[in-house]
Motif scaffolding. Structure first.
Motif, PDB file in Angstrom:
ATOM      1  N   SER A 460       1.061  -1.184   0.134  1.00 27.27           N
ATOM      2  CA  SER A 460       0.078  -0.095  -0.076  1.00 27.27           C
ATOM      3  C   SER A 460       0.968   1.293  -0.010  1.00 27.27           C
ATOM      4  CB  SER A 460      -1.052  -0.018   1.283  1.00 27.27           C
ATOM      5  OG  SER A 460      -1.783   1.160   1.185  1.00 27.27           O
ATOM      6  N   PRO A 461       1.543   1.531  -1.055  1.00 28.25           N
ATOM      7  CA  PRO A 461       2.529   2.540  -1.155  1.00 28.25           C
ATOM      8  C   PRO A 461       1.783   3.900  -1.397  1.00 28.25           C
ATOM      9  CG  PRO A 461       2.207   1.557  -3.393  1.00 28.25           C
ATOM     10  CD  PRO A 461       1.502   0.779  -2.314  1.00 28.25           C
ATOM     11  N   SER A 462       2.387   4.978  -0.443  1.00 30.03           N
ATOM     12  CA  SER A 462       1.767   6.319  -0.417  1.00 30.03           C
ATOM     13  C   SER A 462       2.162   7.215  -1.537  1.00 30.03           C
ATOM     14  CB  SER A 462       2.090   6.707   0.952  1.00 30.03           C
ATOM     15  OG  SER A 462       3.504   7.174   1.335  1.00 30.03           O
ATOM     16  N   VAL A 463       1.322   8.208  -2.068  1.00 35.47           N
ATOM     17  CA  VAL A 463       1.812   8.909  -2.891  1.00 35.47           C
ATOM     18  C   VAL A 463       2.240  10.191  -2.254  1.00 35.47           C
ATOM     19  CG1 VAL A 463       0.998  10.184  -5.058  1.00 35.47           C
ATOM     20  CG2 VAL A 463      -0.128   8.002  -4.577  1.00 35.47           C
ATOM     21  N   THR A 464       3.769  10.484  -2.428  1.00 33.75           N
ATOM     22  CA  THR A 464       4.051  11.723  -2.023  1.00 33.75           C
ATOM     23  C   THR A 464       3.570  13.095  -2.981  1.00 33.75           C
ATOM     24  OG1 THR A 464       6.157  11.973  -3.165  1.00 33.75           O
ATOM     25  CG2 THR A 464       6.133  10.473  -1.243  1.00 33.75           C
ATOM     26  N   ASP A 465       3.921  14.256  -2.143  1.00 29.98           N
ATOM     27  CA  ASP A 465       3.352  15.392  -2.836  1.00 29.98           C
ATOM     28  C   ASP A 465       4.309  15.551  -4.266  1.00 29.98           C
ATOM     29  OD1 ASP A 465       1.533  16.331  -1.036  1.00 29.98           O
ATOM     30  OD2 ASP A 465       3.073  17.421   0.032  1.00 29.98           O
ATOM     31  N   GLU A 466       5.769  15.174  -4.116  1.00 27.26           N
ATOM     32  CA  GLU A 466       6.582  15.294  -5.223  1.00 27.26           C
ATOM     33  C   GLU A 466       5.909  14.326  -6.374  1.00 27.26           C
ATOM     34  OE1 GLU A 466      11.326  14.504  -6.304  1.00 27.26           O
ATOM     35  OE2 GLU A 466      10.522  14.108  -4.231  1.00 27.26           O
ATOM     36  N   GLN A 467       5.891  13.084  -5.943  1.00 27.46           N
ATOM     37  CA  GLN A 467       5.154  12.145  -7.077  1.00 27.46           C
ATOM     38  C   GLN A 467       3.994  12.753  -7.700  1.00 27.46           C
ATOM     39  OE1 GLN A 467       4.890   8.628  -4.697  1.00 27.46           O
ATOM     40  NE2 GLN A 467       7.142   8.538  -4.175  1.00 27.46           N
ATOM     41  N   ARG A 468       2.932  13.117  -6.873  1.00 28.74           N
ATOM     42  CA  ARG A 468       1.784  13.712  -7.364  1.00 28.74           C
ATOM     43  C   ARG A 468       1.841  15.041  -8.211  1.00 28.74           C
ATOM     44  NH1 ARG A 468      -2.749  12.408  -5.094  1.00 28.74           N
ATOM     45  NH2 ARG A 468      -1.908  11.918  -3.231  1.00 28.74           N
ATOM     46  N   ALA A 469       3.004  15.621  -7.945  1.00 34.15           N
ATOM     47  CA  ALA A 469       3.245  16.857  -8.828  1.00 34.15           C
ATOM     48  C   ALA A 469       3.928  16.440 -10.055  1.00 34.15           C
ATOM     49  CB  ALA A 469       4.282  17.856  -8.100  1.00 34.15           C
ATOM     50  N   LEU A 470       4.718  15.386 -10.017  1.00 35.78           N
ATOM     51  CA  LEU A 470       5.135  14.968 -11.476  1.00 35.78           C
ATOM     52  C   LEU A 470       4.128  14.350 -12.293  1.00 35.78           C
ATOM     53  CD1 LEU A 470       7.855  14.304 -13.011  1.00 35.78           C
ATOM     54  CD2 LEU A 470       7.966  12.047 -11.706  1.00 35.78           C
ATOM     55  N   ALA A 471       3.320  13.607 -11.889  1.00 35.87           N
ATOM     56  CA  ALA A 471       2.186  12.993 -12.316  1.00 35.87           C
ATOM     57  C   ALA A 471       1.284  14.110 -12.941  1.00 35.87           C
ATOM     58  CB  ALA A 471       1.410  12.165 -11.724  1.00 35.87           C
ATOM     59  N   GLU A 472       0.754  15.125 -12.305  1.00 36.63           N
ATOM     60  CA  GLU A 472      -0.066  16.223 -12.582  1.00 36.63           C
ATOM     61  C   GLU A 472       0.754  17.220 -13.801  1.00 36.63           C
ATOM     62  OE1 GLU A 472      -1.293  18.116  -9.324  1.00 36.63           O
ATOM     63  OE2 GLU A 472      -2.627  16.595  -8.708  1.00 36.63           O
ATOM     64  N   ARG A 473       2.072  17.096 -13.729  1.00 34.04           N
ATOM     65  CA  ARG A 473       2.784  17.887 -14.842  1.00 34.04           C
ATOM     66  C   ARG A 473       2.511  17.227 -16.162  1.00 34.04           C
ATOM     67  NH1 ARG A 473       6.923  19.156 -10.941  1.00 34.04           N
ATOM     68  NH2 ARG A 473       7.877  17.481 -11.433  1.00 34.04           N
ATOM     69  N   GLU A 474       2.837  15.781 -16.025  1.00 32.47           N
ATOM     70  CA  GLU A 474       2.550  15.064 -17.184  1.00 32.47           C
ATOM     71  C   GLU A 474       1.115  14.917 -17.677  1.00 32.47           C
ATOM     72  OE1 GLU A 474       3.390  11.903 -20.169  1.00 32.47           O
ATOM     73  OE2 GLU A 474       4.406  13.389 -18.863  1.00 32.47           O
ATOM     74  N   PHE A 475      -0.065  15.066 -16.877  1.00 30.15           N
ATOM     75  CA  PHE A 475      -1.365  15.310 -17.161  1.00 30.15           C
ATOM     76  C   PHE A 475      -1.679  16.442 -17.960  1.00 30.15           C
ATOM     77  CE2 PHE A 475      -2.344  12.278 -13.459  1.00 30.15           C
ATOM     78  CZ  PHE A 475      -2.335  11.309 -14.067  1.00 30.15           C
ATOM     79  N   GLN A 476      -0.823  17.632 -17.633  1.00 30.79           N
ATOM     80  CA  GLN A 476      -0.829  18.766 -18.079  1.00 30.79           C
ATOM     81  C   GLN A 476      -0.457  18.873 -19.482  1.00 30.79           C
ATOM     82  OE1 GLN A 476      -2.578  21.807 -16.640  1.00 30.79           O
ATOM     83  NE2 GLN A 476      -2.270  22.285 -18.879  1.00 30.79           N
ATOM     84  N   ALA A 477       0.750  18.212 -19.570  1.00 28.33           N
ATOM     85  CA  ALA A 477       1.536  18.099 -20.897  1.00 28.33           C
ATOM     86  C   ALA A 477       0.617  17.180 -21.825  1.00 28.33           C
ATOM     87  CB  ALA A 477       2.960  17.443 -20.727  1.00 28.33           C
ATOM     88  N   LEU A 478      -0.030  16.386 -21.449  1.00 30.21           N
ATOM     89  CA  LEU A 478      -0.997  15.480 -22.220  1.00 30.21           C
ATOM     90  C   LEU A 478      -2.122  16.358 -22.616  1.00 30.21           C
ATOM     91  CD1 LEU A 478      -1.179  12.030 -20.645  1.00 30.21           C
ATOM     92  CD2 LEU A 478       0.262  12.757 -22.438  1.00 30.21           C
ATOM     93  N   GLU A 479      -2.781  17.157 -21.772  1.00 31.22           N
ATOM     94  CA  GLU A 479      -3.654  18.181 -22.179  1.00 31.22           C
ATOM     95  C   GLU A 479      -3.312  19.229 -23.344  1.00 31.22           C
ATOM     96  OE1 GLU A 479      -5.670  20.562 -18.984  1.00 31.22           O
ATOM     97  OE2 GLU A 479      -5.392  18.427 -17.755  1.00 31.22           O
TER      98      GLU A 479
END
Length: 627
Positions: A460-479
């Motif tokens: 049950s790995p947690s999602v850190t703020d840094e990892q979440r930010a990296l993923a959200e930057r990727e979602f923004q790039a996809l948009e």
């Protein structure tokens, strides 16, 4: 495998509990949790966070076999694929799978299998990887048999075996000419028995990594367009090769486009020997059978069952190039021979030669090659009575991610790779029948190792703020990519990239052509600034735009390693350096730093004493055994 819910279903409580009980078991199920982030327009965008102890990217044979080992160890991996469940490139591997069973030729053993593999790979293979595969395969075949794979049988009831190119003995086990399909069906049935969770129609666009280890992956659902953040401390890349970058190829257009290699390179992993691309001698010819069939594979089993190659002058031309092994010489030898016949004007008006098996009994052909008979009958050709037209097609990539074959480790903590995504077993040219073998032989070893690496906290790995930010930057790039409104489509650029590689890094290469290819690649990359994506997320246009970014990266690395290797070896043939260089028995390693490639050399190890002895014996197939 057990299907994970799609995004329009309830997003919580979606998977069964772990079977637990085995060492290393997580005791925690996969979970999906909804998230919401703010976007620049203030409306916000929802995405799902999926947590799993092990994420397996790729749902073909390699990914499935890894997952089976993990499940048998008490873990609950999540397998994701870009296509519908059960629809993977594995199904296109028709002819067979190698194992030294000795069903028909008792003299065969794993050391001779290893020796044939090394010879076919022009001794650029990783000997340890070769020996692991050859030693494992008899047990893996018996395992598949136990799980229900319906192998063809010899008269005494043993698993039947056929000749394949460059093999000293009849070693290739088969299910007619649908072996890959039958194998994948068997693996999926076993995965379903183990209730392994699976999610289909998912495209991964970035691995979440800090350059030292991975923490999961980001991507999107290809049906709903919803963003997906996969959180896992252990990620296995099993997403195939990159042969579809070429203009004529045996893959479907939206697979084998280099995503595994590009994703790994971005994390800090290294790629190995990308210059070695196998051109299968017998692909279908679009001018004759229709564009939708251009490059599709005519299985090597046609030649393994006695098929003969002729030019338009009715010469059985392999007598000129390989009088002993004829049509069953190594794939690179036969492909170059066909290309030379066509270049010399002895090909058909469709740019092909003839493959003819009509001298064999019609019932025998229908029994051994039912899919080929069915396919060509639908196109108005009866292969039991007339020849078919064939020409070389990009088929398989020997190059890929550099791994430790005992473990699958890539050098980036938590990231593993397996299957055609990696490099090492096949060297400079792949022995036919070894691709399916590698998936299950090395897949089991990798799965067994990953299972030992998973700890209780990984469930049950947690999602850190840094990892979440990296993923959200990727979602923004996809948009942003989806909103591209230029005047050039991704399919246009992909087609031009395919032509570029075919002409400059194809069957025959030279320095001027490779340098021209790199220059044209830069022009093509500049044109991506004017990209137009129609339909947003999800759409086929958007998927091809994502593919394009992966493909450009891997194409450049392929051109650069082909330019660096100033010799001819296996599938890499330099017309300006036609000889094999004794000082070039080295692998070329590619690494990337801020978009710049570095190429290093690494010496190839020596095989073990038993395999050296087999090599010294000089075992060799003689085609005339079939006459």
């Amino acid at each position: 495998m057990t299907e994970m819910p799609a995004d329009d279903r309830e997003p919580t409580g979606v998977a069964r509990g772990s079977s637990g009980g085995a060492a290393g078991g997580s005791g925690v199920a996969n979970r999906i949790e909804p998230e919401r982030r703010s976007s620049s327009d203030g409306e916000g965008l929802e995405y799902d966070v999926v947590t799993t102890p092990v994420l397996v990217i790729g749902a073909g044979a390699a990914g499935a076999r890894v997952a089976i080992s993990l499940a048998e160890a008490g873990l609950e991996p999540l397998v994701i694929g870009k296509r519908d469940h059960g629809d993977a490139h594995t199904t296109w591997a028709a002819g067979g799978i190698n194992a030294a069973l000795g069903s028909l030729d008792e003299e065969d053993d794993w050391t001779i299998h290893a020796a044939d593999t090394l010879n076919e790979g022009h001794h650029l293979n990783d000997p340890e990887a070769v020996e692991l595969t050859a030693r494992e395969m008899p047990d893996r075949i018996r395992e598949l048999e136990e799980w229900g794979m319906p192998f063809d049988r010899a008269d005494d009831g043993a698993i039947n075996q056929r000749y394949f190119g460059a093999q000293s003995y009849r070693r290739t086990c088969f299910v007619g000419d649908r072996t890959g399909e039958a194998m994948l069906e068997t693996l999926i049935d076993r995965a379903r028995e183990l209730e392994i969770p699976h999610r289909e129609n998912v495209m991964i666009t970035r691995l979440l990594s800090d350059g030292r280890r991975v923490f999961g992956a980001a991507g999107f659902d290809m049906e709903s367009g919803r963003g997906l953040l996969f959180r896992s401390n252990h990620v296995v890349l099993a997403a195939g090769g990159f042969s579809a970058l070429y203009d004529r190829h045996s893959s479907r257009d939206d697979e084998n486009n280099g995503d595994a290699q590009a994703l790994a390179l971005e994390t800090g992993s290294r790629l190995l020997d990308l210059e070695f691309v196998q051109f299968h001698p017998t692909g279908m010819v679009g001018e004759r059978y229709g564009e939708q069939w251009d490059g599709r594979l005519v299985t090597e089993a046609v030649r393994g069952e006695g098929g003969r190659l002729y030019n338009t002058e009715n010469e059985r031309f392999m007598e000129r190039y390989s009088p002993e092994q004829m049509e069953l010489d190594a794939r690179d030898v036969v492909a170059r021979a066909i290309a030379r016949e066509i270049d010399a004007g002895r090909g058909t008006e469709n740019g092909s030669v003839y493959l003819d098996i009509s001298h064999r009994d019609g019932d025998y052909i229908r029994e051994r090659l039912p899919r080929m008979v069915e396919r060509f009958t639908s196109l108005g050709v009866d292969i039991t009575k007339e020849p078919i037209e064939v020409a070389p097609t990009a088929h398989y990539t020997m190059g890929g991610i550099d791994i430790d074959f005992h473990t699958g480790e890539t050098g980036v903590c938590g990231l593993y790779a397996v299957g055609e995504a990696v490099s090492g077993v096949h060297g400079a040219n792949r022995l036919g029948g070894n691709s399916l073998a590698e998936t299950v032989a090395i897949g089991k070893l990798v799965g067994d190792h990953v299972a030992t690496e998973v700890g209780t906290s990984d469930g049950s790995p947690s999602v850190t703020d840094e990892q979440r930010a990296l993923a959200e930057r990727e979602f923004q790039a996809l948009e942003s990519l989806a909103a591209a409104d230029g005047d050039v489509s991704p399919t246009t650029l992909l087609a031009e990239l395919g032509e570029l590689l075919w002409h400059h890094a194809g069957i025959l290469r030279d320095e001027s052509g490779l340098r021209a290819g790199l220059e044209e690649l830069e022009v093509l990359r500049d044109r991506t600034r004017d990209l137009r994506v129609d339909g947003g997320i999800p759409s086929r246009s958007f998927e091809y735009a994502v593919d394009l970014s992966f493909s450009l990266t891997v194409a450049e690395a392929t051109l650069r390693t082909a330019l660096a290797r100033t010799e001819s070896r296996g599938a890499h043939h330099r017309t300006d350096y036609p000889e094999t260089g004794s000082d070039w028995r080295v692998s070329l390693l590619v690494s990337a730093d801020e978009g710049q490639f570095a190429i290093d050399r690494r010496e190839v190890d020596e095989p073990s004493a038993p395999v050296k002895a087999a090599l010294e014996e000089g075992y060799e197939l003689h085609y005339h055994h079939l006459e």
